[in-house]
Design a protein around this motif. Structure first.
Motif, PDB file in Angstrom:
ATOM      1  N   SER A  55       0.872  -1.173   0.000  1.00  0.00           N
ATOM      2  CA  SER A  55       0.000   0.000   0.000  1.00  0.00           C
ATOM      3  C   SER A  55       0.910   1.225   0.000  1.00  0.00           C
ATOM      4  O   SER A  55       1.995   1.190   0.560  1.00  0.00           O
ATOM      5  CB  SER A  55      -0.885  -0.016   1.241  1.00  0.00           C
ATOM      6  OG  SER A  55      -0.100   0.233   2.376  1.00  0.00           O
ATOM      7  N   GLU A  92       0.771   3.888   1.545  1.00  0.00           N
ATOM      8  CA  GLU A  92       0.998   4.410   2.888  1.00  0.00           C
ATOM      9  C   GLU A  92       2.148   3.651   3.550  1.00  0.00           C
ATOM     10  O   GLU A  92       3.007   4.217   4.203  1.00  0.00           O
ATOM     11  CB  GLU A  92      -0.283   4.242   3.710  1.00  0.00           C
ATOM     12  CG  GLU A  92      -0.257   4.962   5.024  1.00  0.00           C
ATOM     13  CD  GLU A  92      -1.362   4.465   5.952  1.00  0.00           C
ATOM     14  OE1 GLU A  92      -1.433   4.966   7.066  1.00  0.00           O
ATOM     15  OE2 GLU A  92      -2.138   3.563   5.556  1.00  0.00           O
ATOM     16  N   TYR A  93       2.162   2.328   3.313  1.00  0.00           N
ATOM     17  CA  TYR A  93       3.207   1.478   3.870  1.00  0.00           C
ATOM     18  C   TYR A  93       4.536   1.755   3.171  1.00  0.00           C
ATOM     19  O   TYR A  93       5.579   1.886   3.815  1.00  0.00           O
ATOM     20  CB  TYR A  93       2.802   0.019   3.691  1.00  0.00           C
ATOM     21  CG  TYR A  93       3.771  -0.981   4.266  1.00  0.00           C
ATOM     22  CD1 TYR A  93       3.844  -1.176   5.640  1.00  0.00           C
ATOM     23  CD2 TYR A  93       4.591  -1.740   3.446  1.00  0.00           C
ATOM     24  CE1 TYR A  93       4.710  -2.103   6.183  1.00  0.00           C
ATOM     25  CE2 TYR A  93       5.475  -2.666   3.988  1.00  0.00           C
ATOM     26  CZ  TYR A  93       5.535  -2.846   5.354  1.00  0.00           C
ATOM     27  OH  TYR A  93       6.397  -3.759   5.881  1.00  0.00           O
ATOM     28  N   ARG A 153       5.592   4.375   1.851  1.00  0.00           N
ATOM     29  CA  ARG A 153       6.163   5.661   2.242  1.00  0.00           C
ATOM     30  C   ARG A 153       7.060   5.519   3.468  1.00  0.00           C
ATOM     31  O   ARG A 153       8.009   6.262   3.660  1.00  0.00           O
ATOM     32  CB  ARG A 153       5.012   6.619   2.551  1.00  0.00           C
ATOM     33  CG  ARG A 153       5.355   8.083   2.565  1.00  0.00           C
ATOM     34  CD  ARG A 153       4.108   8.915   2.747  1.00  0.00           C
ATOM     35  NE  ARG A 153       3.318   8.503   3.900  1.00  0.00           N
ATOM     36  CZ  ARG A 153       3.612   8.820   5.164  1.00  0.00           C
ATOM     37  NH1 ARG A 153       4.660   9.546   5.432  1.00  0.00           N
ATOM     38  NH2 ARG A 153       2.865   8.398   6.161  1.00  0.00           N
ATOM     39  N   LEU A 154       6.746   4.538   4.306  1.00  0.00           N
ATOM     40  CA  LEU A 154       7.493   4.349   5.542  1.00  0.00           C
ATOM     41  C   LEU A 154       8.712   3.455   5.361  1.00  0.00           C
ATOM     42  O   LEU A 154       9.487   3.262   6.272  1.00  0.00           O
ATOM     43  CB  LEU A 154       6.575   3.735   6.611  1.00  0.00           C
ATOM     44  CG  LEU A 154       5.363   4.573   7.006  1.00  0.00           C
ATOM     45  CD1 LEU A 154       4.472   3.798   7.949  1.00  0.00           C
ATOM     46  CD2 LEU A 154       5.791   5.874   7.663  1.00  0.00           C
ATOM     47  N   MET A 155       8.842   2.873   4.166  1.00  0.00           N
ATOM     48  CA  MET A 155       9.914   1.900   3.965  1.00  0.00           C
ATOM     49  C   MET A 155      11.066   2.491   3.155  1.00  0.00           C
ATOM     50  O   MET A 155      10.911   3.477   2.456  1.00  0.00           O
ATOM     51  CB  MET A 155       9.371   0.666   3.247  1.00  0.00           C
ATOM     52  CG  MET A 155       8.278  -0.043   4.009  1.00  0.00           C
ATOM     53  SD  MET A 155       8.893  -0.835   5.499  1.00  0.00           S
ATOM     54  CE  MET A 155       9.674  -2.265   4.802  1.00  0.00           C
ATOM     55  N   GLY A 156      12.211   1.819   3.232  1.00  0.00           N
ATOM     56  CA  GLY A 156      13.383   2.263   2.502  1.00  0.00           C
ATOM     57  C   GLY A 156      13.375   1.771   1.070  1.00  0.00           C
ATOM     58  O   GLY A 156      12.558   0.931   0.694  1.00  0.00           O
ATOM     59  N   ALA A 199      13.607  -1.992   0.313  1.00  0.00           N
ATOM     60  CA  ALA A 199      12.391  -2.776   0.466  1.00  0.00           C
ATOM     61  C   ALA A 199      11.372  -2.470  -0.621  1.00  0.00           C
ATOM     62  O   ALA A 199      10.689  -3.363  -1.116  1.00  0.00           O
ATOM     63  CB  ALA A 199      11.781  -2.521   1.837  1.00  0.00           C
TER      64      ALA A 199
END
Lengths: 279, 463
Positions: free
Chosen positions: A38, A40-41, A43-46, A49
């Motif tokens: 997703s 949203e997810y 956006r939080l990952m490097g 990943a």
């Protein structure tokens, strides 16, 4: 048409480098976007990943970062973030100081050992025992007794560079040709004068070879020592970037460490050539 | 009620509850307040004003210990009148000045060591955000290579004070793994904020009973991480000494080792857990707060000698840390903090990672986004019962052999009394007791009966 050996060697060198960089580049290409995520997810990952970017940087990443460092080598953003130039300068300063103390101790002591068979035999067991100890093994003891991490690092440099110089000096002095010493004796040259005018020039190439070995070891050890104690220095820089898992910066540091090590070695090699004499 | 809240706001409760920042009664009200900018960071206020608020808040609390009465009073007369009325009885201005003018520090230039993890947030942020400067100190925060190094450098007095794992000052004072030197903890750095991270390949092995033979990393032997992981495994029937392998590994190498498949997981400080997720090599099994909600993790430590030789510097340093901890405790400040501590000079990590840790909205490594504003929290009070619990675990796992006077050690090392004094001076409300009971994985710990607690564990190292 035949090219000179030098030119042909250079061509092979460049070809090897190009092949290495090409293989490196190919090996570290990303695998493209991986699993569905997703937004949203994601956006939080490097990047590793989300875009399947290899964890190992490619030559282009390293080149770009290196350029960034070279543009401002002497910036100072506080105690834990300084430019590469400053870090290298600190390391070289530490190595220089430890090395200088080692020279001051090792060469006179080596002379004594080389000139006196008695001292040579008496000190031999100690030297044999202390020589093989890994310099970093001294670190905890140094920290504990000296109670200062910066001086401890210098002490470790000292202890690791003293042995090759000591042994080479002793060997060089002991193997000065007997004829020359005998000639000096017939001419009634005093001990001190004999040491400086006959033995020193004769033993100089061996002594400098010892010094050249020592500077190499000292430079190897400073990086490890600084990684242990922190502070400032190229070793600390490696640790700090490793801490951030920035392999790019670690590779840059490795390159620079190699470069500086090579320069130090070349300087000593030049000195050695200056004192070498034909027999 | 938080220390820097406006005590003359009738709408505000004294107890933290309701919304994320703890300053409003409900989440809805918080959202509304955020729009009207009532969640302004305290740093924007001038120093004088801020202290005035802190002192006034303490006076208000003393005059109206009951929340209901205070609210009723404020509602009926209005804040301005209340302030004027109070000033008649209590010279607010003088009290504020008295607080701001504590004795001049003996030593202004101080060095404080830290390990680059989010646990050190208050120590680190106090430099860029000016909390040290506000106490008249010039503090250099120095990044350090590992726990053993930070211990040695603090003992050698290269550092005046340092960030240490909460059990370390106890271990140093007892001479475990070091020469016995009296160390103290004037403030706890953070509570919660750790996690168990496992390699992605174990995503279907979530039951600890299946973890036999796995290799785990912990940052240091004398760490809450070690005790919490052992506790967690033992509660699930695994003997941490024989059924699994525990290794002491420096935090950054944990991620690299997880990637290289040398370890199966770790109980580590954040940002390391989140970094493993960010790099796509691990997922968050549980947060440490699920083992013990409100557990201490890292501490701010100084030697007794430093306190004796520079009491005012020490007090100023403690004030700065307590102040910074209070600032960090507020959810609305966390983004600003993440940005302040991310650069290479401080933690040296991607801002996204720090933001996820500090705000508590994070990727869990398995494709989900979770929210837990209490993932990491900040509360400076050094409960002596924390120290007693750590001592029971040190004994449980054979780090301490023989008898130990729990209370005496806890009171020697965890300076609850001094911290209370500092907090009271600052107008904060310290707890009345220095011991509190808490529960770890549903099991209640009574600090008055440590030996019974210890005896109640089936799995422990036989001594």
């Amino acid at each position: 048409m035949t090219l000179s050996l030098r030119l042909r060697a250079a061509i092979v060198s460049i070809a090897l480098l190009a092949a290495f960089l090409g293989a490196w580049h190919l090996a570290t290409r990303g695998s493209g976007a991986t699993a569905n995520m997703s937004p949203e997810y994601a956006r939080l990952m490097g990047l590793t990943a989300t875009q399947g970017k290899s964890a190992m940087p490619g030559p282009l990443d390293v080149g770009a970062k290196l350029w960034e460092h070279l543009k401002r080598p002497f910036y100072d953003n506080g105690p834990n973030d300084k430019g590469l130039g400053i870090q290298l300068a600190y390391s070289i300063w530490r190595v220089g100081l430890g090395y200088l103390i080692a020279v001051i101790v090792a060469i006179p002591l080596g002379f004594m050992i080389g000139m006196s068979p008695l001292i040579s035999k008496a000190l031999d067991p100690f030297i044999q025992l202390l020589k093989p100890i890994s310099p970093l093994a001294w670190m905890p003891l140094a920290l504990y007794t000296i109670k200062d991490s910066s001086i401890s690092a210098i002490f470790v440099i000292f202890i690791c560079s003293v042995w090759p110089m000591l042994l080479n000096t002793a060997f060089g002095v002991a193997s000065v040709r007997k004829e020359w010493i005998n000639v000096a004796r017939t001419l009634e040259v005093g001990t001190i004068r004999r040491a400086f005018t006959v033995i020193l020039p004769a033993a100089a190439p061996t002594i400098l070879t010892g010094m050249r070995i020592s500077i190499g070891i000292a430079w190897l050890v400073i990086v490890a020592a600084e990684m242990l104690v922190g502070g400032i220095g190229i070793g600390y820089f490696v640790w700090n970037e490793w801490n951030n898992l920035s392999i790019t910066n670690v590779i840059i540091a490795i390159l620079l460490i190699g470069l500086v090590g090579m320069l130090l070695d070349q300087v000593l090699a030049r000195f050695t050539r200056m004192v070498t004499f034909p027999e | 009620m938080s220390t820097s809240d406006d005590p003359f706001d009738a709408d505000r409760a004294l107890v933290r509850s309701g919304c994320a920042c703890g300053r409003h009664r409900s989440t809805a009200e918080h959202a509304h307040a955020a729009r009207t900018l009532r969640c302004e960071p305290v740093a924007d206020l001038s120093e004088q004003k801020r202290y005035e608020g802190i002192v006034a808040s303490a006076v208000m609390r003393a005059v109206f210990p009951q929340d209901v009465a205070r609210r009723a009073f404020l509602k009926s007369v209005g804040a301005a009148t209340a302030l004027a009325a109070l000033s008649q009885f209590f010279p607010l201005k003088t009290a504020t000045e008295a607080y701001a003018d504590a004795g001049p520090p003996e030593k202004r230039d101080l060095k404080v060591g830290f390990i680059p993890i989010t646990c050190a947030t208050p120590i680190i942020m106090a430099a860029p955000l000016g909390f040290y400067a506000r106490q008249g100190l010039n503090v250099e925060v120095v990044k350090t290579a590992g726990w053993a190094v930070i211990r040695d450098k603090t003992i050698n007095k290269e550092y005046d004070a340092a960030h240490m794992l909460a059990p370390m000052p106890i271990a140093i004072s007892l001479g475990l793994g070091a020469n016995a030197i009296p160390f103290t903890v004037p403030a706890i750095e953070n509570i919660n904020g750790q996690g168990i991270t496992l390699a992605i390949k174990h995503k279907d092995r979530r039951d600890p009973k299946d973890w036999k033979g796995m290799k785990f990393a912990i940052p240091f032997d004398y760490s809450m991480h070690n005790y919490l992981l052992r506790y967690y495994l033992a509660e699930h029937g695994l003997d941490p000494d024989t059924d699994v392998q525990l290794r002491s590994v420096p935090p950054p190498e944990m991620v690299a080792n997880l990637r290289a498949d040398n370890i199966d997981g770790f109980l580590a400080p954040d940002n390391i857990c989140q970094r493993a997720i960010y790099d796509g090599v691990g997922f968050l099994h549980i947060l440490s707060k699920e083992i013990w909600d409100g557990h201490p993790c890292c501490s701010f430590a100084a030697s007794r000698e430093f306190i004796a030789t520079a009491p005012n510097s020490f007090a100023a340093l403690t004030r700065a840390i307590v102040d910074a901890t209070g600032f960090a405790a507020k959810a609305e400040n966390r983004k600003q903090i993440a940005e302040a501590i991310a650069p290479a000079n401080y933690i040296n990590a991607p801002v996204t990672v720090l933001e996820q840790v500090l705000t508590g909205t994070y990727a869990d490594g398995l494709g989900g986004v979770k929210t837990d504003p209490k993932r990491v929290d900040f509360d400076p009070f050094p409960w002596q019962s924390f120290a007693v619990w750590m001592l029971t675990q040190m004994k449980r796992w054979g780090q301490i052999k023989g008898d130990v006077d729990y209370k005496a050690v806890a009171e020697q090392v965890y300076l609850a009394t001094d911290t209370k004094k500092v907090m009271a001076e600052m107008g904060l409300a310290p707890p009345t007791s220095s011991y509190k009971s808490f529960s770890v994985m549903g099991k209640t710990f009574d600090p008055a009966k440590p030996d019974d607690y210890l005896a109640s564990f089936k799995i422990r190292k036989s001594s």
